[in-house]
Design a protein around this motif. Structure first.
Motif, PDB file in Angstrom:
ATOM      1  N   ALA A 174       0.837  -1.208   0.000  1.00 34.99           N
ATOM      2  CA  ALA A 174       0.000   0.000   0.000  1.00 34.99           C
ATOM      3  C   ALA A 174       0.869   1.254   0.000  1.00 34.99           C
ATOM      4  O   ALA A 174       0.572   2.229  -0.703  1.00 34.99           O
ATOM      5  CB  ALA A 174      -0.929  -0.014   1.206  1.00 34.99           C
ATOM      6  N   ALA A 175       1.955   1.233   0.796  1.00 31.17           N
ATOM      7  CA  ALA A 175       2.850   2.386   0.836  1.00 31.17           C
ATOM      8  C   ALA A 175       3.518   2.613  -0.520  1.00 31.17           C
ATOM      9  O   ALA A 175       3.635   3.757  -0.982  1.00 31.17           O
ATOM     10  CB  ALA A 175       3.904   2.185   1.924  1.00 31.17           C
ATOM     11  N   LEU A 176       3.945   1.533  -1.165  1.00 29.71           N
ATOM     12  CA  LEU A 176       4.568   1.657  -2.488  1.00 29.71           C
ATOM     13  C   LEU A 176       3.560   2.126  -3.525  1.00 29.71           C
ATOM     14  O   LEU A 176       3.910   2.877  -4.445  1.00 29.71           O
ATOM     15  CB  LEU A 176       5.172   0.311  -2.896  1.00 29.71           C
ATOM     16  N   LYS A 177       2.306   1.691  -3.394  1.00 25.97           N
ATOM     17  CA  LYS A 177       1.270   2.142  -4.319  1.00 25.97           C
ATOM     18  C   LYS A 177       1.081   3.654  -4.216  1.00 25.97           C
ATOM     19  O   LYS A 177       0.960   4.356  -5.240  1.00 25.97           O
ATOM     20  CB  LYS A 177      -0.031   1.401  -4.008  1.00 25.97           C
ATOM     21  N   HIS A 178       1.068   4.162  -2.988  1.00 24.71           N
ATOM     22  CA  HIS A 178       0.953   5.608  -2.816  1.00 24.71           C
ATOM     23  C   HIS A 178       2.162   6.337  -3.405  1.00 24.71           C
ATOM     24  O   HIS A 178       2.028   7.420  -3.974  1.00 24.71           O
ATOM     25  CB  HIS A 178       0.825   5.955  -1.330  1.00 24.71           C
ATOM     26  N   GLN A 179       3.341   5.728  -3.281  1.00 26.24           N
ATOM     27  CA  GLN A 179       4.559   6.382  -3.733  1.00 26.24           C
ATOM     28  C   GLN A 179       4.729   6.314  -5.249  1.00 26.24           C
ATOM     29  O   GLN A 179       5.111   7.306  -5.876  1.00 26.24           O
ATOM     30  CB  GLN A 179       5.776   5.734  -3.048  1.00 26.24           C
ATOM     31  N   VAL A 180       4.437   5.145  -5.844  1.00 22.61           N
ATOM     32  CA  VAL A 180       4.735   4.925  -7.257  1.00 22.61           C
ATOM     33  C   VAL A 180       3.544   5.234  -8.160  1.00 22.61           C
ATOM     34  O   VAL A 180       3.699   5.845  -9.222  1.00 22.61           O
ATOM     35  CB  VAL A 180       5.206   3.466  -7.485  1.00 22.61           C
ATOM     36  N   ASP A 182       0.150   6.589  -7.051  1.00 21.87           N
ATOM     37  CA  ASP A 182      -0.514   7.843  -6.710  1.00 21.87           C
ATOM     38  C   ASP A 182       0.453   9.029  -6.694  1.00 21.87           C
ATOM     39  O   ASP A 182       0.035  10.169  -6.916  1.00 21.87           O
ATOM     40  CB  ASP A 182      -1.196   7.730  -5.342  1.00 21.87           C
ATOM     41  N   ARG A 183       1.699   8.746  -6.380  1.00 23.98           N
ATOM     42  CA  ARG A 183       2.747   9.772  -6.322  1.00 23.98           C
ATOM     43  C   ARG A 183       2.340  10.929  -5.414  1.00 23.98           C
ATOM     44  O   ARG A 183       2.541  12.095  -5.728  1.00 23.98           O
ATOM     45  CB  ARG A 183       3.083  10.276  -7.734  1.00 23.98           C
ATOM     46  N   ASP A 184       1.766  10.564  -4.280  1.00 28.64           N
ATOM     47  CA  ASP A 184       1.319  11.589  -3.341  1.00 28.64           C
ATOM     48  C   ASP A 184       2.308  11.826  -2.203  1.00 28.64           C
ATOM     49  O   ASP A 184       2.065  12.631  -1.307  1.00 28.64           O
ATOM     50  CB  ASP A 184      -0.056  11.238  -2.774  1.00 28.64           C
ATOM     51  N   GLY A 185       3.438  11.101  -2.226  1.00 29.67           N
ATOM     52  CA  GLY A 185       4.479  11.340  -1.238  1.00 29.67           C
ATOM     53  C   GLY A 185       4.182  10.831   0.157  1.00 29.67           C
ATOM     54  O   GLY A 185       4.864  11.210   1.107  1.00 29.67           O
ATOM     55  N   LEU A 186       3.181   9.973   0.296  1.00 32.82           N
ATOM     56  CA  LEU A 186       2.811   9.505   1.628  1.00 32.82           C
ATOM     57  C   LEU A 186       3.965   8.788   2.322  1.00 32.82           C
ATOM     58  O   LEU A 186       4.152   8.910   3.532  1.00 32.82           O
ATOM     59  CB  LEU A 186       1.594   8.570   1.527  1.00 32.82           C
ATOM     60  N   LEU A 187       4.754   8.067   1.552  1.00 28.78           N
ATOM     61  CA  LEU A 187       5.867   7.316   2.129  1.00 28.78           C
ATOM     62  C   LEU A 187       6.904   8.239   2.757  1.00 28.78           C
ATOM     63  O   LEU A 187       7.615   7.840   3.686  1.00 28.78           O
ATOM     64  CB  LEU A 187       6.520   6.439   1.053  1.00 28.78           C
ATOM     65  N   ASP A 188       6.996   9.468   2.279  1.00 25.20           N
ATOM     66  CA  ASP A 188       7.976  10.412   2.822  1.00 25.20           C
ATOM     67  C   ASP A 188       7.720  10.732   4.290  1.00 25.20           C
ATOM     68  O   ASP A 188       8.634  11.147   5.008  1.00 25.20           O
ATOM     69  CB  ASP A 188       7.953  11.715   2.017  1.00 25.20           C
ATOM     70  N   ARG A 189       6.476  10.564   4.742  1.00 28.42           N
ATOM     71  CA  ARG A 189       6.149  10.861   6.137  1.00 28.42           C
ATOM     72  C   ARG A 189       6.895   9.952   7.104  1.00 28.42           C
ATOM     73  O   ARG A 189       7.124  10.324   8.260  1.00 28.42           O
ATOM     74  CB  ARG A 189       4.642  10.727   6.363  1.00 28.42           C
ATOM     75  N   MET A 190       7.269   8.761   6.650  1.00 26.73           N
ATOM     76  CA  MET A 190       7.989   7.817   7.495  1.00 26.73           C
ATOM     77  C   MET A 190       9.432   7.604   7.013  1.00 26.73           C
ATOM     78  O   MET A 190      10.129   6.734   7.495  1.00 26.73           O
ATOM     79  CB  MET A 190       7.236   6.476   7.520  1.00 26.73           C
ATOM     80  N   SER A 191       9.877   8.437   6.094  1.00 22.07           N
ATOM     81  CA  SER A 191      11.233   8.284   5.567  1.00 22.07           C
ATOM     82  C   SER A 191      12.265   8.781   6.571  1.00 22.07           C
ATOM     83  O   SER A 191      12.112   9.876   7.125  1.00 22.07           O
ATOM     84  CB  SER A 191      11.383   9.054   4.247  1.00 22.07           C
ATOM     85  N   PRO A 192      13.337   8.011   6.817  1.00 22.73           N
ATOM     86  CA  PRO A 192      14.385   8.479   7.731  1.00 22.73           C
ATOM     87  C   PRO A 192      15.377   9.419   7.056  1.00 22.73           C
ATOM     88  O   PRO A 192      16.312   9.886   7.696  1.00 22.73           O
ATOM     89  CB  PRO A 192      15.077   7.172   8.146  1.00 22.73           C
ATOM     90  N   PHE A 193      15.180   9.696   5.780  1.00 24.93           N
ATOM     91  CA  PHE A 193      16.179  10.457   5.029  1.00 24.93           C
ATOM     92  C   PHE A 193      15.778  11.898   4.749  1.00 24.93           C
ATOM     93  O   PHE A 193      16.481  12.628   4.084  1.00 24.93           O
ATOM     94  CB  PHE A 193      16.471   9.758   3.697  1.00 24.93           C
ATOM     95  N   THR A 194      14.602  12.319   5.223  1.00 25.40           N
ATOM     96  CA  THR A 194      14.177  13.705   5.040  1.00 25.40           C
ATOM     97  C   THR A 194      13.889  14.321   6.390  1.00 25.40           C
ATOM     98  O   THR A 194      13.496  13.637   7.333  1.00 25.40           O
ATOM     99  CB  THR A 194      12.910  13.790   4.164  1.00 25.40           C
ATOM    100  N   ARG A 195      14.060  15.640   6.491  1.00 27.96           N
ATOM    101  CA  ARG A 195      13.882  16.330   7.770  1.00 27.96           C
ATOM    102  C   ARG A 195      12.807  17.405   7.711  1.00 27.96           C
ATOM    103  O   ARG A 195      12.417  17.926   8.748  1.00 27.96           O
ATOM    104  CB  ARG A 195      15.208  16.979   8.198  1.00 27.96           C
ATOM    105  N   ARG A 196      12.359  17.778   6.537  1.00 27.27           N
ATOM    106  CA  ARG A 196      11.372  18.844   6.449  1.00 27.27           C
ATOM    107  C   ARG A 196      10.026  18.409   7.028  1.00 27.27           C
ATOM    108  O   ARG A 196       9.644  17.270   6.946  1.00 27.27           O
ATOM    109  CB  ARG A 196      11.191  19.260   4.981  1.00 27.27           C
ATOM    110  N   ASN A 197       9.336  19.378   7.607  1.00 29.82           N
ATOM    111  CA  ASN A 197       7.981  19.163   8.139  1.00 29.82           C
ATOM    112  C   ASN A 197       7.946  18.060   9.191  1.00 29.82           C
ATOM    113  O   ASN A 197       6.984  17.308   9.282  1.00 29.82           O
ATOM    114  CB  ASN A 197       6.999  18.835   7.026  1.00 29.82           C
ATOM    115  N   ARG A 198       9.013  17.917   9.957  1.00 29.02           N
ATOM    116  CA  ARG A 198       9.070  16.859  10.974  1.00 29.02           C
ATOM    117  C   ARG A 198       8.020  17.113  12.036  1.00 29.02           C
ATOM    118  O   ARG A 198       7.928  18.222  12.572  1.00 29.02           O
ATOM    119  CB  ARG A 198      10.461  16.821  11.595  1.00 29.02           C
ATOM    120  N   PHE A 199       7.236  16.076  12.368  1.00 30.03           N
ATOM    121  CA  PHE A 199       6.210  16.214  13.410  1.00 30.03           C
ATOM    122  C   PHE A 199       6.899  16.089  14.759  1.00 30.03           C
ATOM    123  O   PHE A 199       7.772  15.252  14.941  1.00 30.03           O
ATOM    124  CB  PHE A 199       5.163  15.117  13.241  1.00 30.03           C
TER     125      PHE A 199
END
Length: 200
Positions: A174-180, A182-199
């Protein structure tokens, strides 16, 4: 006039990411579960040998570690609300997908605890106490009863492990479907490699 492309979710102001602790626990648990499942599959087909005994011990240690990490993750989740699902994603998802999203997360949390507890009970019922990492003796979870261990606890532990693997695979798909797709970037919310918009 051509449509203006939407910015990726990673740059959207309504897409806060999970915090460092939540991300670390998520990926550490994922790696531990994957490794434990692989060891569990391989060790059962081996003849009795020092290697088989070593793999069984590693599998038990991994199970107790997964149980402890799951408890820590649940406590963290209860005391730190997760970032809300962005409205642009929520509104694009059918109702059944939102229900499946919630249901799958509940199922994963249930199996995080059920599978290692069943393994611990199985080992205790066989009469093989667990010493975590060979250093910390753990109490027997159930009384010794080898018939109950083989006829009830072993099948339950095995079914739970395969259910957890299947649920994790659906979650990843499901996460890959959103990323590849839908391309909505949902997977980025749990990515350890980005720091922007950190909750927080």
């Amino acid at each position: 006039m051509p449509a203006v492309p939407q910015p990726p979710l990673a740059d959207a102001p309504d897409a806060p990411r999970y915090g460092r602790v939540a991300i670390a626990l998520h990926w550490l648990l994922a790696l531990m579960i994957l490794a434990s499942f692989g060891v569990g599959l391989s060790m059962t087909g081996l003849p009795f040998s020092p290697l088989r005994l070593k793999l069984y011990n590693w599998h038990k240690w991994a199970g107790i570690t997964i149980l402890a990490l799951s408890a820590l993750r649940l406590l963290w989740r209860l005391s730190h609300a997760p970032p809300p699902l962005p409205e642009r994603i929520r509104s694009a998802m059918p109702g059944w997908q939102l229900k499946a999203h919630r249901g799958l997360h509940l199922l994963l949390y249930l199996l995080f605890f059920a599978v290692p507890l069943l393994g611990w009970a199985y080992s205790s019922a066989l009469g093989f106490p667990i010493a975590w990492l060979g250093l910390l003796p753990l109490p027997d979870f159930v009384p010794v009863d080898k018939e109950f261990a083989e006829s009830v606890l072993k099948p339950l532990h095995r079914a739970g492990a395969f259910s957890l693997a299947a649920a994790a695979a659906v979650h990843a798909a499901a996460a890959l479907k959103h990323q590849v797709v839908d391309r909505d970037g949902l997977l980025d919310r749990m990515s350890p490699f980005t720091r922007r918009n950190r909750f927080p």
